[in-house]
Design a protein around this motif. Structure first.
Motif, mmCIF file in Angstrom:
data_model
loop_
_atom_site.group_PDB
_atom_site.id
_atom_site.type_symbol
_atom_site.label_atom_id
_atom_site.label_comp_id
_atom_site.label_asym_id
_atom_site.label_seq_id
_atom_site.Cartn_x
_atom_site.Cartn_y
_atom_site.Cartn_z
ATOM 1 N N PHE A 72 0.785 -1.232 0.000
ATOM 2 C CA PHE A 72 0.000 0.000 0.000
ATOM 3 C C PHE A 72 0.823 1.291 0.000
ATOM 4 C CE2 PHE A 72 -2.830 -3.148 2.049
ATOM 5 C CZ PHE A 72 -3.909 -3.055 1.192
ATOM 6 N N GLY A 73 2.120 1.219 0.285
ATOM 7 C CA GLY A 73 2.935 2.428 0.400
ATOM 8 C C GLY A 73 2.843 3.294 -0.850
ATOM 9 N N GLY A 74 2.775 4.597 -0.662
ATOM 10 C CA GLY A 74 2.656 5.526 -1.773
ATOM 11 C C GLY A 74 1.231 5.790 -2.200
ATOM 12 N N ASP A 75 0.313 4.887 -1.839
ATOM 13 C CA ASP A 75 -1.087 5.031 -2.220
ATOM 14 C C ASP A 75 -1.951 5.577 -1.092
ATOM 15 O OD1 ASP A 75 -0.478 3.902 -4.682
ATOM 16 O OD2 ASP A 75 -1.078 1.887 -4.079
ATOM 17 N N VAL A 76 -1.353 5.850 0.073
ATOM 18 C CA VAL A 76 -2.138 6.248 1.241
ATOM 19 C C VAL A 76 -1.527 7.475 1.926
ATOM 20 C CG1 VAL A 76 -3.033 3.919 1.627
ATOM 21 C CG2 VAL A 76 -0.939 4.606 2.761
ATOM 22 N N ASP A 77 -2.416 8.253 2.570
ATOM 23 C CA ASP A 77 -2.009 9.459 3.290
ATOM 24 C C ASP A 77 -1.990 9.255 4.791
ATOM 25 O OD1 ASP A 77 -1.985 11.106 0.895
ATOM 26 O OD2 ASP A 77 -4.169 10.984 0.979
ATOM 27 N N LEU A 78 -2.778 8.314 5.270
ATOM 28 C CA LEU A 78 -2.786 8.010 6.693
ATOM 29 C C LEU A 78 -3.286 6.606 6.924
ATOM 30 C CD1 LEU A 78 -5.897 8.268 8.075
ATOM 31 C CD2 LEU A 78 -5.435 10.651 7.681
ATOM 32 N N VAL A 79 -2.949 6.089 8.106
ATOM 33 C CA VAL A 79 -3.351 4.743 8.516
ATOM 34 C C VAL A 79 -4.399 4.883 9.608
ATOM 35 C CG1 VAL A 79 -2.590 2.592 9.615
ATOM 36 C CG2 VAL A 79 -1.105 3.740 7.947
ATOM 37 N N VAL A 126 -1.691 -1.746 17.228
ATOM 38 C CA VAL A 126 -0.309 -2.223 17.207
ATOM 39 C C VAL A 126 0.209 -2.209 15.773
ATOM 40 C CG1 VAL A 126 1.211 -4.173 17.727
ATOM 41 C CG2 VAL A 126 -0.718 -3.640 19.249
ATOM 42 N N LEU A 127 -0.538 -2.839 14.872
ATOM 43 C CA LEU A 127 -0.154 -2.880 13.464
ATOM 44 C C LEU A 127 -0.164 -1.475 12.870
ATOM 45 C CD1 LEU A 127 0.492 -4.337 10.827
ATOM 46 C CD2 LEU A 127 -1.979 -4.736 10.554
ATOM 47 N N GLY A 128 -1.205 -0.708 13.176
ATOM 48 C CA GLY A 128 -1.328 0.639 12.615
ATOM 49 C C GLY A 128 -0.175 1.537 12.994
ATOM 50 N N ALA A 129 0.240 1.510 14.258
ATOM 51 C CA ALA A 129 1.337 2.367 14.707
ATOM 52 C C ALA A 129 2.638 1.995 13.999
ATOM 53 C CB ALA A 129 1.497 2.267 16.219
ATOM 54 N N ALA A 130 2.925 0.711 13.918
ATOM 55 C CA ALA A 130 4.160 0.275 13.267
ATOM 56 C C ALA A 130 4.145 0.616 11.777
ATOM 57 C CB ALA A 130 4.360 -1.222 13.475
ATOM 58 N N LEU A 131 3.012 0.413 11.135
ATOM 59 C CA LEU A 131 2.911 0.663 9.699
ATOM 60 C C LEU A 131 2.977 2.153 9.387
ATOM 61 C CD1 LEU A 131 2.563 -0.510 6.897
ATOM 62 C CD2 LEU A 131 0.095 -0.592 7.304
ATOM 63 N N ALA A 132 2.255 2.977 10.149
ATOM 64 C CA ALA A 132 2.302 4.428 9.936
ATOM 65 C C ALA A 132 3.723 4.942 10.122
ATOM 66 C CB ALA A 132 1.335 5.140 10.880
ATOM 67 N N ASN A 133 4.400 4.454 11.149
ATOM 68 C CA ASN A 133 5.779 4.860 11.387
ATOM 69 C C ASN A 133 6.674 4.445 10.223
ATOM 70 O OD1 ASN A 133 7.913 5.911 13.226
ATOM 71 N ND2 ASN A 133 8.597 3.781 13.073
ATOM 72 N N SER A 134 6.504 3.219 9.761
ATOM 73 C CA SER A 134 7.314 2.714 8.656
ATOM 74 C C SER A 134 7.093 3.524 7.380
ATOM 75 C CB SER A 134 6.972 1.244 8.409
ATOM 76 O OG SER A 134 7.630 0.748 7.274
ATOM 77 N N ARG A 149 -6.477 9.699 1.607
ATOM 78 C CA ARG A 149 -6.535 8.299 1.175
ATOM 79 C C ARG A 149 -6.101 7.470 2.382
ATOM 80 N NH1 ARG A 149 -2.253 8.388 -3.156
ATOM 81 N NH2 ARG A 149 -1.423 9.776 -1.575
ATOM 82 N N VAL A 150 -7.018 6.650 2.881
ATOM 83 C CA VAL A 150 -6.844 6.002 4.175
ATOM 84 C C VAL A 150 -6.655 4.493 4.009
ATOM 85 C CG1 VAL A 150 -7.902 5.614 6.431
ATOM 86 C CG2 VAL A 150 -8.271 7.797 5.235
ATOM 87 N N LEU A 151 -5.635 3.984 4.691
ATOM 88 C CA LEU A 151 -5.429 2.546 4.796
ATOM 89 C C LEU A 151 -5.969 2.109 6.145
ATOM 90 C CD1 LEU A 151 -4.276 -0.220 4.043
ATOM 91 C CD2 LEU A 151 -2.043 0.575 4.881
ATOM 92 N N VAL A 152 -6.972 1.250 6.138
ATOM 93 C CA VAL A 152 -7.587 0.740 7.358
ATOM 94 C C VAL A 152 -6.922 -0.595 7.696
ATOM 95 C CG1 VAL A 152 -9.751 0.020 8.443
ATOM 96 C CG2 VAL A 152 -9.773 1.830 6.711
#
Length: 189
Positions: free
Chosen positions: A60-67, A76-84, A128-131
């Motif tokens: 999903f990277g590049g296609d989203v503005d926030l998680v 847990v997943l959201g924090a790690a992914l948003a940080n990454s 553009r949100v990644l859930v």
């Protein structure tokens, strides 16, 4: 001494098998007839968790503005992914846990009813949100999150879920969304 060869990134099927092996099962939790799949083993394995985050980042990277991370283990997943990805994290919470004005969406799960909320200014038009969440069962929680994003003016760019429970209809409920499940296991009971 020669340097160690770098470990190649896992393929989708390798990652799925590793995720599945990390699951712990708890029958009759949180109520009789439910087979609870606990991802504690995945979160306790830094290499596996990093590979999970990297897989979603690649997808999903590049296609989203926030998680948007869903309470509780989606945090847990959201924090790690948003940080990454270097993008903001928004938390979808259960009722009464967020201050200020909120968007609300009710949903059904395999063993009850609940509500999700996000703060009104957390998602704005054009985002553009990644859930993300840990487990997909009936699809009710993720569908409610999608309604929250849309109500706030954002667009659901995708949904990332670690484990799908086969036979509960979640994938069908979310068929209009770009969905990435890392592995699917029988719902069982």
């Amino acid at each position: 001494m020669l340097p160690a060869e770098p470990t190649p990134p896992p393929t989708g099927s390798d990652l799925a098998a590793r995720v599945e092996r990390s699951l712990r099962e708890y029958p009759d939790f949180p109520q009789p007839g439910v087979l609870f799949r606990d991802l504690g083993g995945l979160y306790a394995d830094p290499g596996l968790f990093r590979d999970v985050v990297d897989e979603f980042g690649t997808t999903f990277g590049g296609d989203v503005d926030l998680v948007l991370g869903l309470e509780a283990r989606g945090f847990v997943l959201g924090a790690a992914l948003a940080n990454s990805l270097g993008i903001p994290l928004v938390l979808a919470r259960k009722p009464g846990r967020l201050p200020g004005d909120v968007h609300r969406a009710g949903y059904s799960l395999e063993y009850g009813e609940n509500v999700l909320e996000i703060q009104r200014d957390a998602v704005v038009g054009g985002h553009r949100v990644l859930v993300v969440d840990d487990v997909l069962a009936t699809g009710g929680t993720l569908a409610a999150a999608a309604r929250l994003v849309t109500e706030a003016g954002g667009t659901v760019a995708g949904m990332g879920v670690i484990v799908g429970l086969d036979g509960l209809g979640g994938e069908q409920v979310l068929r209009e969304h770009r969905l990435r499940l890392l592995c699917t296991v029988p719902a069982g009971a």
